[in-house]
Every structure is written in C-alpha cells, then in structure tokens.
Design an enzyme around this catalytic site. Structure first.
Site, PDB file in Angstrom:
ATOM      1  N   HIS A 190      83.513  -5.505 -35.509  1.00 47.55           N
ATOM      2  CA  HIS A 190      82.673  -6.128 -34.234  1.00 47.55           C
ATOM      3  C   HIS A 190      82.058  -5.350 -33.704  1.00 47.55           C
ATOM      4  O   HIS A 190      80.262  -6.034 -33.237  1.00 47.55           O
ATOM      5  CB  HIS A 190      83.644  -6.675 -33.478  1.00 47.55           C
ATOM      6  CG  HIS A 190      83.856  -7.696 -32.360  1.00 47.55           C
ATOM      7  ND1 HIS A 190      83.770  -8.599 -31.828  1.00 47.55           N
ATOM      8  CD2 HIS A 190      82.865  -7.407 -30.934  1.00 47.55           C
ATOM      9  CE1 HIS A 190      83.255  -9.837 -31.640  1.00 47.55           C
ATOM     10  NE2 HIS A 190      83.074  -8.584 -31.132  1.00 47.55           N
ATOM     11  N   GLU A 191      82.168  -4.173 -33.283  1.00 42.62           N
ATOM     12  CA  GLU A 191      80.891  -3.731 -32.612  1.00 42.62           C
ATOM     13  C   GLU A 191      79.960  -2.917 -33.519  1.00 42.62           C
ATOM     14  O   GLU A 191      78.728  -2.913 -32.518  1.00 42.62           O
ATOM     15  CB  GLU A 191      81.579  -2.241 -31.451  1.00 42.62           C
ATOM     16  CG  GLU A 191      82.490  -2.842 -31.140  1.00 42.62           C
ATOM     17  CD  GLU A 191      83.121  -3.385 -30.004  1.00 42.62           C
ATOM     18  OE1 GLU A 191      81.235  -3.536 -29.344  1.00 42.62           O
ATOM     19  OE2 GLU A 191      83.332  -4.260 -29.299  1.00 42.62           O
ATOM     20  N   HIS A 194      77.320  -6.013 -32.674  1.00 46.48           N
ATOM     21  CA  HIS A 194      76.744  -6.123 -31.634  1.00 46.48           C
ATOM     22  C   HIS A 194      75.938  -4.955 -31.664  1.00 46.48           C
ATOM     23  O   HIS A 194      74.229  -4.794 -30.942  1.00 46.48           O
ATOM     24  CB  HIS A 194      77.451  -5.352 -30.587  1.00 46.48           C
ATOM     25  CG  HIS A 194      78.090  -6.417 -30.520  1.00 46.48           C
ATOM     26  ND1 HIS A 194      78.412  -7.417 -29.564  1.00 46.48           N
ATOM     27  CD2 HIS A 194      79.606  -7.248 -29.456  1.00 46.48           C
ATOM     28  CE1 HIS A 194      78.676  -8.599 -29.147  1.00 46.48           C
ATOM     29  NE2 HIS A 194      79.942  -7.401 -29.162  1.00 46.48           N
ATOM     30  N   HIS A 197      72.766  -5.862 -33.573  1.00 43.00           N
ATOM     31  CA  HIS A 197      72.122  -6.640 -33.333  1.00 43.00           C
ATOM     32  C   HIS A 197      70.760  -6.322 -31.781  1.00 43.00           C
ATOM     33  O   HIS A 197      69.461  -6.371 -32.383  1.00 43.00           O
ATOM     34  CB  HIS A 197      72.425  -7.852 -32.125  1.00 43.00           C
ATOM     35  CG  HIS A 197      71.830  -8.840 -32.068  1.00 43.00           C
ATOM     36  ND1 HIS A 197      73.301  -9.696 -31.060  1.00 43.00           N
ATOM     37  CD2 HIS A 197      71.080  -9.604 -32.088  1.00 43.00           C
ATOM     38  CE1 HIS A 197      71.934 -10.778 -30.756  1.00 43.00           C
ATOM     39  NE2 HIS A 197      71.034 -10.575 -31.190  1.00 43.00           N
TER      40      HIS A 197
END
Length: 400
Positions: A190-191, A194, A197
């Site tokens: 998940h991190e 980020h 991105h």
C-alpha cells in the site's frame, strides 16, 4: 494493539479489549462530543460565509467532485448491503459462534498461527506482484529498497500506523511498523503504491503540478494491494493460504468500502442535521452511529451497546468528508486493477497516464483517463460485484 487483541481466539480477551476501549471513550463522551460539534459548526459557518449550499458541497468543490459521486456511493452500498450480511452470516457459521458480536469482527477464519513473513520475503513478494506494470516500474520499485526509502520496524517514539511522505525536492519516504503478518505485507504494498505514485508525479511535472489529491492517492495505493493479492492467490500452495487470502480480500472490502461508507453516511447526516439548526449532543451521535452499525452489519451481528461510541475514535471525522475517499479509492482500484490484470497494453498505458498526471487535472478526470468513470453509478456496482463473487466463494466452504 487493539486490532491484535480483537483477533485473539480467546473470546474473553476480545470482549475485555472491546469493552475497555469503548468504555473509556464513553467516559470522555461529553468532551469529545463538544469538540466534534464545534468542528462541524466551524465548517458549517465557513460554508455559509463562502456561500456554498453546505459544508459537503464546499469540501467536494476543492477536488471538483460532483456531489452525485458521494450520493451514488451511499446508494450503491445500500443496495449491496445484503452481500455484507451474507458474509457475516457465513463467517458466524464457519467460526461456529453461538452469537457474533462486534468484538468478533476481526476474528480471522484461519485458526491457529497464520503464516508470517520476513521483511526480505515481503520485499520480493511486493516486487514480483507489480510485474503487470512492466519492467521500468519494477526497477524503480526495487530501487526504493536498495536506496532505503523506508524506516521499517517499530521502535520507541515512532508513530503508529504507516505513512508515505516526502517532497518535490526529496525522494519518497515511508514509515512502516512491519511485524511479519500478512497485513503488514499488504501495508508495505500500500505505502509503496503511494511512493511510486509520488515518484512518477515528481518526475513528470514541475513542482507546482506534482502534488496529487488524496482522492487520487488512495487509488494508487490500493491498486498495488490488489496486485499483491492476485499474485499471492495465484501462487498459494495450500487451501489454508487461499482461505486466508480470501478472508483478507473480503475484510478489505468490508473495512475500506462498507465501513468507510458507513462513516461517510454518519458524517453527512450529522452535518445536515446541524446545518438544519438542530442541537446535537453525545447521545444523539451515539444513537445515530448505533443505528447505522445495525443497518450495515445486519442481523447475524449483535451490535453491542459499546459500538455506539466508536465514532469518538475516528480521527478522520476532523478531516471533513475525507473518509468517502477510501471507499471511492478502493472502488476505482478494483476496476483499474481488473483492467490491467486482464486487459492489454493500452490499459497499462492508461494507468501510467494517471500516475504521471500529478495535479494537472482534477481526480475525476484523472481516473476517467485511466479508464474508470466515478461519475457513473455502475462503477461502484461493478466493484461490489467482485465482492459478491468473493461471498459466493466463502459460502461454498463447508467447514474450516
């Protein structure tokens, strides 16, 4: 530690942790409800001064999100609540619970000690899972580990949870509290979603246009979780592993789509009532929250009295209509990951257009470029159809 205790196989431990936490919040109910009421009134006053129809309209305007997106999310989730009710009815049956309480919500389907992972194993799994996005993405992803873009383990004085941060002038940086569980592997994915991105936004935009919105951020992070889920499921060697992953996927939908939408509905109703001139106290918030909890979790779940106080421990309610973005993010990520996993190169290219856009477009337009129209109510329906397929699979299990 609360969630950890709520997964304990001993019902006495789960119940004590649940009762202790929420009873303590209740002891401070007057203070917390006053604080929350003042926060809502402040936002309401600002919206009036700026001539918006409501605080919700003002907040959505910042991201150029039509209110129809917020409303259709609630409508679609309402129509699909029977799926969540079926899930908990089956979970109660599989776990052989005479009664299913709110302190049983986090109870895993897999009895005994679930599989654990070293950080080195988690790293390789996450790198392998993003192969559908191409060699360049994987190379940059591996560089994040080689260059140590992250602080991995919990230690004294470190914030709880996990975060991806950084600036235009720096590399992305992640704070983790990795503990070897399957959940912590997904948190890493998940991190990293980020951070990747941020990497693409930074390297394809000037500083003024690189910083994307939270609405878009939660898509990229959840997207990577879904790629990891697909990879782990495809390479699972035992039925136990497959069931653990199925349970994780179902729980992710529950936590990120259903539960966050319940929060979003609570927030919308509270603001509407205060904007209409009502005076709300702690008991009003408790009553509203308990009613919503019963509505969302259904008859197979006993909504214990203490769950009425859960709203007090949700810090996002002070971030003003933030929580719905988790639900829309998971919805969009579900749609886009299905396209990338089962589509062709043009679907991958469209997703990179989204990653590279930074702040050049508002998030609804960015997701439309990626291949997901959040203004179409059918988009949420299609994501919840995936949840329906997962419920069918768990219902097919006869015994653990």
């Amino acid at each position: 530690n609360f969630t950890m205790h709520e997964k304990n196989p001993d019902v006495a431990v789960r119940k004590e942790a649940f009762t202790s936490l929420y009873s303590t919040f209740h002891d401070f109910g007057n203070t917390i409800s006053t604080s929350y009421t003042n926060n809502v009134k402040a936002l309401t006053t600002e919206a009036e001064m700026r001539h918006y129809d409501s605080a919700l309209a003002m907040t959505l305007y910042e991201d150029d999100v039509p209110q129809s997106v917020y409303d259709s999310l609630l409508d679609s989730v309402h129509r699909h609540l029977p799926l969540l009710h079926r899930y908990y009815a089956k979970k109660k049956e599989l776990l052989e619970l005479p009664e299913q309480h709110m302190y049983d919500v986090y109870l895993p389907l897999i009895k005994g000690t679930a599989k654990t992972y070293t950080f080195a194993e988690a790293k390789e799994l996450c790198i392998a899972s993003v192969a559908p996005l191409g060699e360049e993405y994987q190379t940059i992803y591996r560089k994040a580990f080689d260059e140590r873009w992250m602080d991995v383990y919990p230690r004294e004085g470190k914030a709880g949870g996990a975060y991806s941060s950084g600036s235009y002038e720096s590399r992305p940086y992640i704070l983790l509290n990795f503990n070897g569980t399957l959940d912590s592997v997904f948190t890493l994915a998940h991190e990293m979603g980020h951070s990747m991105h941020s990497y693409y936004a930074k390297h394809n935009n000037e500083g003024l246009y690189y910083n994307y919105t939270i609405f878009a951020a939660e898509v990229a992070s959840t997207f990577n979780e879904l790629l990891l889920l697909e990879y782990l499921t495809k390479h699972a060697k035992t039925e136990e592993e497959k069931r653990e992953l199925l349970d994780h996927h179902l729980d992710s939908f529950k936590s990120t789509v259903y539960r966050q939408t319940m929060f979003a509905e609570f927030e919308k109703v509270v603001h509407a009532r205060i904007e209409a001139g009502e005076s709300l106290a702690g008991e009003d918030y408790d009553r509203l929250y308990l009613e919503l909890n019963r509505k969302y979790f259904g008859e197979s779940m006993i909504s214990d009295e203490e769950i009425a106080y859960e709203w007090m421990r949700i810090p996002h309610f002070y971030s003003n209509f933030y929580v719905y973005k988790y639900a829309t993010g998971f919805t969009a990520a579900t749609v886009l990951s299905q396209k990338v996993l089962h589509g062709d190169q043009k679907d991958v290219d469209a997703y990179f257009t989204f990653l590279k856009d930074g702040a050049h477009h508002f998030p609804i337009e960015q997701l439309r470029m990626a291949g997901c129209d959040m203004t179409d109510p059918k988009t949420v329906d299609s994501a919840l159809a995936v949840f329906g397929d997962l419920v069918d699979k768990i219902e097919a299990i006869e015994t653990l």
